[in-house]
Write a protein that holds these residues in place. Sequence first.
Motif, PDB file in Angstrom:
ATOM      1  N   ASP A 199       0.798  -1.239   0.000  1.00  0.00           N
ATOM      2  CA  ASP A 199       0.000   0.000   0.000  1.00  0.00           C
ATOM      3  C   ASP A 199       0.824   1.279   0.000  1.00  0.00           C
ATOM      4  O   ASP A 199       0.275   2.363   0.188  1.00  0.00           O
ATOM      5  CB  ASP A 199      -0.935  -0.001   1.207  1.00  0.00           C
ATOM      6  N   LEU A 200       2.130   1.188  -0.223  1.00  0.00           N
ATOM      7  CA  LEU A 200       2.955   2.379  -0.101  1.00  0.00           C
ATOM      8  C   LEU A 200       2.579   3.443  -1.133  1.00  0.00           C
ATOM      9  O   LEU A 200       2.649   4.643  -0.846  1.00  0.00           O
ATOM     10  CB  LEU A 200       4.437   2.009  -0.236  1.00  0.00           C
ATOM     11  N   ASP A 201       2.178   3.017  -2.339  1.00  0.00           N
ATOM     12  CA  ASP A 201       1.809   4.006  -3.351  1.00  0.00           C
ATOM     13  C   ASP A 201       0.482   4.686  -3.023  1.00  0.00           C
ATOM     14  O   ASP A 201       0.235   5.815  -3.452  1.00  0.00           O
ATOM     15  CB  ASP A 201       1.760   3.368  -4.741  1.00  0.00           C
ATOM     16  N   GLY A 202      -0.355   4.014  -2.229  1.00  0.00           N
ATOM     17  CA  GLY A 202      -1.615   4.615  -1.827  1.00  0.00           C
ATOM     18  C   GLY A 202      -1.510   5.466  -0.575  1.00  0.00           C
ATOM     19  O   GLY A 202      -2.455   6.190  -0.230  1.00  0.00           O
ATOM     20  N   GLU A 203      -0.386   5.368   0.104  1.00  0.00           N
ATOM     21  CA  GLU A 203      -0.162   6.135   1.341  1.00  0.00           C
ATOM     22  C   GLU A 203       1.038   7.058   1.159  1.00  0.00           C
ATOM     23  O   GLU A 203       1.817   7.288   2.083  1.00  0.00           O
ATOM     24  CB  GLU A 203       0.095   5.169   2.506  1.00  0.00           C
ATOM     25  N   ILE A 204       1.171   7.587  -0.049  1.00  0.00           N
ATOM     26  CA  ILE A 204       2.405   8.271  -0.414  1.00  0.00           C
ATOM     27  C   ILE A 204       2.673   9.509   0.436  1.00  0.00           C
ATOM     28  O   ILE A 204       3.824   9.841   0.735  1.00  0.00           O
ATOM     29  CB  ILE A 204       2.390   8.624  -1.922  1.00  0.00           C
ATOM     30  N   ASP A 205       1.630  10.228   0.871  1.00  0.00           N
ATOM     31  CA  ASP A 205       1.860  11.423   1.686  1.00  0.00           C
ATOM     32  C   ASP A 205       2.521  11.060   3.010  1.00  0.00           C
ATOM     33  O   ASP A 205       3.449  11.760   3.466  1.00  0.00           O
ATOM     34  CB  ASP A 205       0.542  12.157   1.934  1.00  0.00           C
ATOM     35  N   GLU A 206       2.066   9.982   3.642  1.00  0.00           N
ATOM     36  CA  GLU A 206       2.659   9.560   4.911  1.00  0.00           C
ATOM     37  C   GLU A 206       4.062   9.010   4.704  1.00  0.00           C
ATOM     38  O   GLU A 206       4.959   9.246   5.518  1.00  0.00           O
ATOM     39  CB  GLU A 206       1.769   8.507   5.580  1.00  0.00           C
ATOM     40  N   VAL A 207       4.262   8.267   3.626  1.00  0.00           N
ATOM     41  CA  VAL A 207       5.586   7.726   3.328  1.00  0.00           C
ATOM     42  C   VAL A 207       6.575   8.859   3.088  1.00  0.00           C
ATOM     43  O   VAL A 207       7.698   8.853   3.611  1.00  0.00           O
ATOM     44  CB  VAL A 207       5.525   6.783   2.104  1.00  0.00           C
ATOM     45  N   VAL A 208       6.160   9.856   2.319  1.00  0.00           N
ATOM     46  CA  VAL A 208       7.020  11.006   2.043  1.00  0.00           C
ATOM     47  C   VAL A 208       7.334  11.767   3.330  1.00  0.00           C
ATOM     48  O   VAL A 208       8.468  12.208   3.555  1.00  0.00           O
ATOM     49  CB  VAL A 208       6.364  11.931   0.996  1.00  0.00           C
ATOM     50  N   LYS A 209       6.342  11.913   4.182  1.00  0.00           N
ATOM     51  CA  LYS A 209       6.560  12.610   5.456  1.00  0.00           C
ATOM     52  C   LYS A 209       7.632  11.903   6.282  1.00  0.00           C
ATOM     53  O   LYS A 209       8.503  12.540   6.883  1.00  0.00           O
ATOM     54  CB  LYS A 209       5.254  12.677   6.247  1.00  0.00           C
ATOM     55  N   LEU A 210       7.589  10.566   6.300  1.00  0.00           N
ATOM     56  CA  LEU A 210       8.606   9.801   7.020  1.00  0.00           C
ATOM     57  C   LEU A 210       9.979  10.006   6.401  1.00  0.00           C
ATOM     58  O   LEU A 210      10.957  10.287   7.106  1.00  0.00           O
ATOM     59  CB  LEU A 210       8.252   8.315   7.016  1.00  0.00           C
ATOM     60  N   ILE A 211      10.069   9.899   5.080  1.00  0.00           N
ATOM     61  CA  ILE A 211      11.368  10.038   4.412  1.00  0.00           C
ATOM     62  C   ILE A 211      11.947  11.429   4.635  1.00  0.00           C
ATOM     63  O   ILE A 211      13.151  11.586   4.880  1.00  0.00           O
ATOM     64  CB  ILE A 211      11.231   9.746   2.904  1.00  0.00           C
ATOM     65  N   ARG A 212      11.106  12.448   4.582  1.00  0.00           N
ATOM     66  CA  ARG A 212      11.599  13.824   4.755  1.00  0.00           C
ATOM     67  C   ARG A 212      12.111  14.083   6.169  1.00  0.00           C
ATOM     68  O   ARG A 212      12.847  15.049   6.392  1.00  0.00           O
ATOM     69  CB  ARG A 212      10.506  14.819   4.384  1.00  0.00           C
ATOM     70  N   SER A 213      11.733  13.221   7.115  1.00  0.00           N
ATOM     71  CA  SER A 213      12.243  13.356   8.481  1.00  0.00           C
ATOM     72  C   SER A 213      13.619  12.711   8.653  1.00  0.00           C
ATOM     73  O   SER A 213      14.240  12.857   9.705  1.00  0.00           O
ATOM     74  CB  SER A 213      11.262  12.725   9.479  1.00  0.00           C
TER      75      SER A 213
END
Length: 288
Positions: free
Chosen positions: A220-234
């Motif tokens: 589901d990572l492509d469907g939760e991309i905003d949360e995944v990006v938020k984690l990576i940006r941290s």
Amino acid sequence: MSEKSALVSRILNFSCVDGPGNRLVIFLQGCNFDCLNCHNPHTINHCNHCGDCVDSCPTQALAMTDNKVVWDEGLCTHCDKCIDICGHKSSPKIKRYNVTQTLELIRSQHFFISGITVSGGEATLQLPFIIALFSAIKADRELGHLTCFIDSNGYLPIHAWEKVAPVLDGVMLDLKSWQSETHQWLTRRDNHRVIGSIRYLASAKKLHELRLLHIPGKSDLDGEIDEVVKLIRSLPADVVVRLNAFQHHGVSGQALEWEKCSEDEMNRFRSLIADKIVQPILTPAIYT
């Protein structure tokens, strides 16, 4: 006090895909995940000595002795028929190495490698061995220049990461899905510890690579991309983000019916992330 040892599935003397540079890779047996998409399911469990594999061996390298499967490495041609027939997600070809034996092997290769990676299965299930091995490497005048990495599913508790951190140079860690329910279905475990490990290792400057698994229509990572990006940006800017494309090689069961991740699909997934983060992104070189 006995010397620390570990059950080893196999050892690669040279690898350029298991961390930075050219590395010696030790694959430990046993995993606390049971991933539906596992590419190496024979590393999950320990042999239960059922004997089903014995008759499958074309060179008689396997035998039952005292109700245990015994492997004769000298007769083995590594055709892996025993692994193919095993219904227990294991292998009879497991060896026990202590720290001294492992150091001897590393020493024989140390002119040609830049570091050691301990992988699995799930390497951290045998953490006392890893700590003892990495500590010995760091204390050795001949081997002390080698970097020590772990390839992990991230399920180790924070207090255990703290134990290995002083002798650890980096971790490659997999994030297989964002929603805990999806992660539970895919791996038989939730992902709370995984995300906690990512945050801790990043704060300790030990996270080298974050691996994101893309299984079209399943993960589901492509469907939760905003949360995944938020984690990576941290995360620190130098953490490598590696995108892993699901393929059928090595998998079994229902996962063989799943859609493989094509290069076009991976490029679509990458495009969802690329302009939102500063970290370097790696994608597969080969799709099979």
